[in-house]
Design a protein around this motif. Structure first.
Motif, PDB file in Angstrom:
ATOM      1  N   GLN A  65      26.041  39.287  46.891  1.00 38.43           N
ATOM      2  CA  GLN A  65      26.906  38.427  46.092  1.00 38.43           C
ATOM      3  C   GLN A  65      28.193  39.142  45.718  1.00 38.43           C
ATOM      4  N   GLY A  66      29.213  38.343  45.382  1.00 34.38           N
ATOM      5  CA  GLY A  66      30.464  38.951  44.966  1.00 34.38           C
ATOM      6  C   GLY A  66      31.631  38.019  45.148  1.00 34.38           C
ATOM      7  N   TYR A  67      32.826  38.597  45.198  1.00 37.50           N
ATOM      8  CA  TYR A  67      34.035  37.803  45.355  1.00 37.50           C
ATOM      9  C   TYR A  67      35.097  38.679  45.987  1.00 37.50           C
ATOM     10  N   LYS A  74      41.834  35.501  43.217  1.00 38.57           N
ATOM     11  CA  LYS A  74      40.428  35.458  43.605  1.00 38.57           C
ATOM     12  C   LYS A  74      40.131  34.455  44.718  1.00 38.57           C
ATOM     13  N   TYR A  75      39.201  34.859  45.598  1.00 35.59           N
ATOM     14  CA  TYR A  75      38.724  33.988  46.677  1.00 35.59           C
ATOM     15  C   TYR A  75      37.209  34.116  46.781  1.00 35.59           C
ATOM     16  N   HIS A  76      36.603  33.132  47.434  1.00 40.02           N
ATOM     17  CA  HIS A  76      35.156  33.137  47.635  1.00 40.02           C
ATOM     18  C   HIS A  76      34.775  33.926  48.889  1.00 40.02           C
ATOM     19  N   TYR A  93      34.514  42.657  46.423  1.00 37.94           N
ATOM     20  CA  TYR A  93      33.585  43.203  45.429  1.00 37.94           C
ATOM     21  C   TYR A  93      32.187  42.686  45.744  1.00 37.94           C
TER      22      TYR A  93
END
Lengths: 651, 651
Positions: A65-67, A74-76, A93
């Motif tokens: 998980q993260g971003y 920020k992006y997915h 991250y």
């Protein structure tokens, strides 16, 4: 454009190494390694800045998980992202409480490769990656094992049960079908072990269709209280493919068989990491891995298993404990990096491992005295070998290891253009003091300890002084005659140190002795029907007793990596192949093959191979790479790629 | 005979702390804390030797894997074992790649309790345990959360959707039923946030019966594109119970409400660990935890959440980074151990934490210069506060923190009868140099930095000099007038440091000022309808703008632990209760309660409580524990247990 799954450097190996050291089972109990075990870091950033000439699209894939931030926006993860031309600073991250944080970036311009940097919020380093995980469909949490189905070769009713023989030692999961009622399976590397329903190492009860049965080492299965004369069972051999780059065919059938059994044994013990044996103990040991490295160099030449093992043995930067709790193994670990570098000239790996090599060296040097001698602290295990030895005060053998470890780090740092003066001063002082304090002129040999006043001589320090080239030719000859060929000096009892002894004897030109040992020790094992090489073998012991070791009736491993040393000894000293500079950019071939009338042998070198053909009293040597020199007693002949050099087959 | 689940000391907190720091989500993205995060050790031994008077039976329970040796003979976990009388040396080996290794031993004589020792193969220490896990049916991997179902108080159609109001801020999972089609839910601490379907912090789409919806903080829900005027939904509040040991009822209804909202806020932010806010950011912060400790002391007096937070903030022995990457937070962490000890006199915890306290202190002292001043290294964050400050060279505020940290470790080591001379020398030198270099005689105040030559004065260092009692009364008065009451010195902008400022003002007797602040700042928040205390509040800001912070339109947390400081300020300075030796073995009560006509208040102390009753111009003080003294302007009166002391209600 090579894409990879990427992670914090070393963390794949550390995480898998933990799982490896937790895999052992014995008589229904799980048995973790008895040392401190690191896991991978759990919270990681991956970073790279691009200067894009035009818009481009990419996706950051992860199973954790993260971003993502790109220029702080920020992006997915796991969704396509399109960026405009210009400077784009990408940070990914990723965290996981229980898995290795790892990503795979798919895109034409932006993709994951070794140019990315990983950061655990303390240390920033170039990412780790592996050739095992290059496709999006790969997953570093799932080792890409291969499967091969093996059928039993015979089934026999005995002891009110059924004995199943697969014909050779294998490492496999079992698949039963058509079971009418639950059965128990007793495993055996030997028939005796399988039939011992109480003391066999592995046993599983209440097996029904379709029970899940994990991979275990065996040749025989015994199913007690089973009266039918057959059962539907196959072995699902689970393995990581590794290409054998060597071949050996001679007019000596026994030697051919020894070579084949050695290769089989070594392959079975080499998967993600080197393990000492496939039945016991599935832990990663520094001493065994050190020797495996030499065998690998003359057979599979697989750089990856070497590197994975070196990293897993060590763990993260901080040193909390000696490797496997053994001081000598920490020293061997440092030396193994030198050996790997000589074999491969891989400076990328040197760069990666150097911070951990330096911290380990510092940890070792912190336990040296004014004379530069390394000593054991409370809780340290000064192992050397299981033999009786005078370990009062500082011990000669450890100084030999330390000298070579210093040589190792000096070589490694020079290869990276780093300053080595501190280590060179250490080396010179230690070498001088080692000879001054541990060399006994009267006995013409190194003594175990000078502090005890006992002047006791064992083989170990003397063997290491030869291997690590610590003394001049005069002293080497004294060691040969006063120690190695002197039956009054207690014989070695372990195959582990016999490996070093055979090596030293070869270096001192005692090829005949070593050849006889290979034919006798390994030969009689093969003649007895061994399909893999045992951890230890004594032809004088018979019956069940031959399977006992470490106080356990079936404690002996019958497929043990260090047993494969004939591959190394034949390749290194009989074929006489060795690198004379890192990565075989120059190498030497000095054959001693008079024991063969016919021989067809291929050995790997970095980026190529050398082929030997003995026939009609001569040896043809061919290689596909420049840098080689054939050395005979009389002359040195340059080896041109793909042009055979023919010499007379004489010593 | 108290039995516990046991583990390597600190590892429950470290493992759960990792999970806590990985819990944050924001606008559909997971967001791990941006610092280095430890996990528990994976390979542990538990050891105890018994001398049994007679045979006994016991079972070692574990949810992980491993085995047992008793006098070097192997046994299975999770099976009863019967031992004969005599010396029985028990070692339990437990490992897990992803869980906390933990055991529970059930038996009459042999059972798991704090007398066992845990060993990670490097360090041997008394085991860790918790009152949360005392039964075999407990499992340290499962926090025993409680549940309370809350119904909405109103539903309104608005913006083509349905707005649901639960009447107060809660931290809950949602349970929908009877949904006809998938819905989207937008959460809001405020109505504005819930209605902002694009920018609300939490949002979940495609909710159907019975979707799993995790715990989130909110008061309002908005369901867009939903035309019916009601929906079947309840909030499943998930919480760890914690008993409120304080009460407060006065004739001042506003102050009563401030107290209640503070208690609610603090409880919502205190579960396994102190978190700063329940919406944002679910990470464990050293600065917030430090202040929470003070609020806890005057309300719940829960020693466990204090200890769990202190351990989780720190991680294992080796220090790789400052706490939350902030140098001041490492210093506050050291001081928090002192505060916890003053509150509890818990030497068992001091013993447990001392190795990590010492390593942290060493890490801090390694970055001090010849004058003893601590400085920031590359990558260190010298935070102090968000305010403008002259941070050129060494900074006054950090020296104040370091002085108190030195005092903390001196006190802690003295409590454990350990030598403190080295730390005392450090303290004396640093105190002398701090005044010599940072005190500006002309301005009658501490300057931020002396190296810059700017002689710039901010409030921070001066506040800390008061709090940590670093200067004499004369200088304290200078600070009061030249800094704290001087409007020309830039006002603080953060509630974090305002906590310290209020504390310092109280210490300097400015109770009226602080009282007015509580009534104005907190009072206007309550009047506006806040059900919990906000991270920050400015009555002059209205509309959506009041919810913005850190550049995020809904970045402000509306339930923020540090907002509960009135509980501490009222208890510590207005009720005037404080320990005068560790664990309240002696304590002082010096009330300043003239603002109340009527008051009924109970405050906790270690092992007891103090009750205050204001009525008819007098104050009745009662306690159930010895050690107390009532201090008035005129006299000191010994408090006998359960005997009220009555004084005149005057200052």
């Amino acid at each position: 454009m090579n894409k990879y799954w990427i992670w914090f450097p070393g963390d794949f190996e550390i995480h898998e190494g933990m799982l490896q050291n937790f895999t052992r089972e014995e008589r229904g109990m799980r048995w973790p390694a008895y040392w401190y075990i690191d896991d991978c870091y759990k919270n990681i950033k991956f970073e790279k800045t691009y200067d894009l000439a035009e818009p481009t699209t990419f996706t950051v894939h992860t199973h954790q998980q993260g971003y993502i931030t790109i220029n702080d926006i920020k992006y997915h993860v796991n969704e396509p992202i399109t960026l405009d031309a210009g400077k784009q600073s990408i940070v990914v991250y990723i965290f996981s409480p229980d898995q290795l944080p790892t990503i795979y970036i798919e895109g034409d311009v932006i993709y994951s490769d070794p140019s990315w940097v990983a950061d655990n919020y303390v240390i920033q380093r170039p990412v780790g990656y592996s050739k095992l995980f290059t496709e999006l469909s790969d997953n570093p949490a799932k080792i890409p094992y291969h499967h091969q189905t093996i059928q039993p070769v015979s089934m026999t009713n005995i002891n009110n049960g059924l004995l199943v023989d697969f014909g050779k030692e294998i490492n496999a999961a079992l698949k039963f079908s058509g079971l009418k009622k639950p059965i128990t399976v007793c495993y055996g590397e030997s028939k005796a072990e399988a039939l011992d329903t109480k003391m066999c190492y592995y046993q599983q009860s209440n097996i029904i269709d379709p029970s899940k049965i994990v991979k275990r080492a065996f040749r025989y299965l015994f199913i007690p209280n089973y009266s039918a004369n057959s059962i539907n069972v196959v072995a699902d051999c689970i393995y990581l493919p590794m290409q054998n780059k060597s071949s050996f065919n001679s007019d000596d059938e026994l030697l051919n068989n020894i070579w084949q059994a050695s290769i089989r044994t070594f392959k079975l013990c080499s998967e993600v990491f080197y393990i000492d044996g496939i039945k016991r103990d599935w832990w990663i040991w520094g001493g065994d891995a050190y020797q495996d490295n030499y065998i690998n160099q003359y057979s599979f030449f697989n750089e990856d298993v070497d590197k994975r093992t070196i990293i897993a043995l060590r763990g993260h930067d901080e040193v909390l404990q000696h490797i496997n709790t053994i001081v000598d193994y920490s020293l061997l670990w440092v030396i193994s990096i030198y050996n790997h570098y000589e074999m491969t000239a891989d400076t990328e790996f040197l760069e990666m491992i150097m911070p951990r090599m330096e911290k380990m060296m510092q940890y070792l040097l912190n336990q040296t005295n004014d004379l530069g001698f390394i000593y054991g602290r409370q809780g340290d295990w000064i192992f050397v070998d299981w033999s009786e030895m005078d370990k009062d005060g500082t011990v000669a053998a450890e100084q030999m290891f330390l000298l070579q470890a210093l040589k190792a780090i000096i070589t490694a740092k020079k290869a990276l253009n780093q300053d080595t003066s501190n280590y060179e001063n250490r080396f010179n002082t230690l070498k001088e003091n080692t000879v001054k304090y541990f060399w006994d002129n009267e006995q013409g040999a190194f003594i175990d300890s000078y502090e005890s006043g006992k002047h006791h001589v064992t083989r170990h320090a003397n063997i290491l002084a030869i291997l690590f080239n610590i003394v001049d030719d005069d002293k080497k000859q004294q060691i040969l005659h006063n120690v190695l060929l002197n039956d009054q000096i207690t014989q070695l009892t372990t195959p582990y140190f016999k490996f070093f002894e055979q090596d030293a004897l070869c270096q001192l030109g005692q090829l005949k002795t070593v050849y006889d040992t290979i034919k006798d020790y390994w030969g009689s094992m093969i003649k007895k029907g061994a399909t893999t090489i045992w951890e230890e073998y004594d032809p004088s012991v018979t019956g069940k007793q031959q399977f006992a070791m470490y106080g356990d009736p079936f404690g002996k491993s019958l497929c043990h990596a260090w047993g494969s040393s004939p591959v190394y000894l034949l390749g290194r000293y009989f074929m006489g192949l060795q690198p004379t500079s890192a990565g075989y950019s120059t190498f030497e071939v000095a054959p001693h093959l008079t024991m063969f009338k016919h021989l067809d042998c291929t050995l790997p070198i970095k980026g190529g191979s050398v082929h030997f053909r003995v026939h009609d009293g001569q040896v043809d040597i061919t290689t596909d790479r420049p840098g080689g020199t054939v050395v005979t007693g009389k002359e040195k002949i340059l080896l041109q790629p793909n042009q055979a050099v023919t010499i007379t087959n004489e010593n």
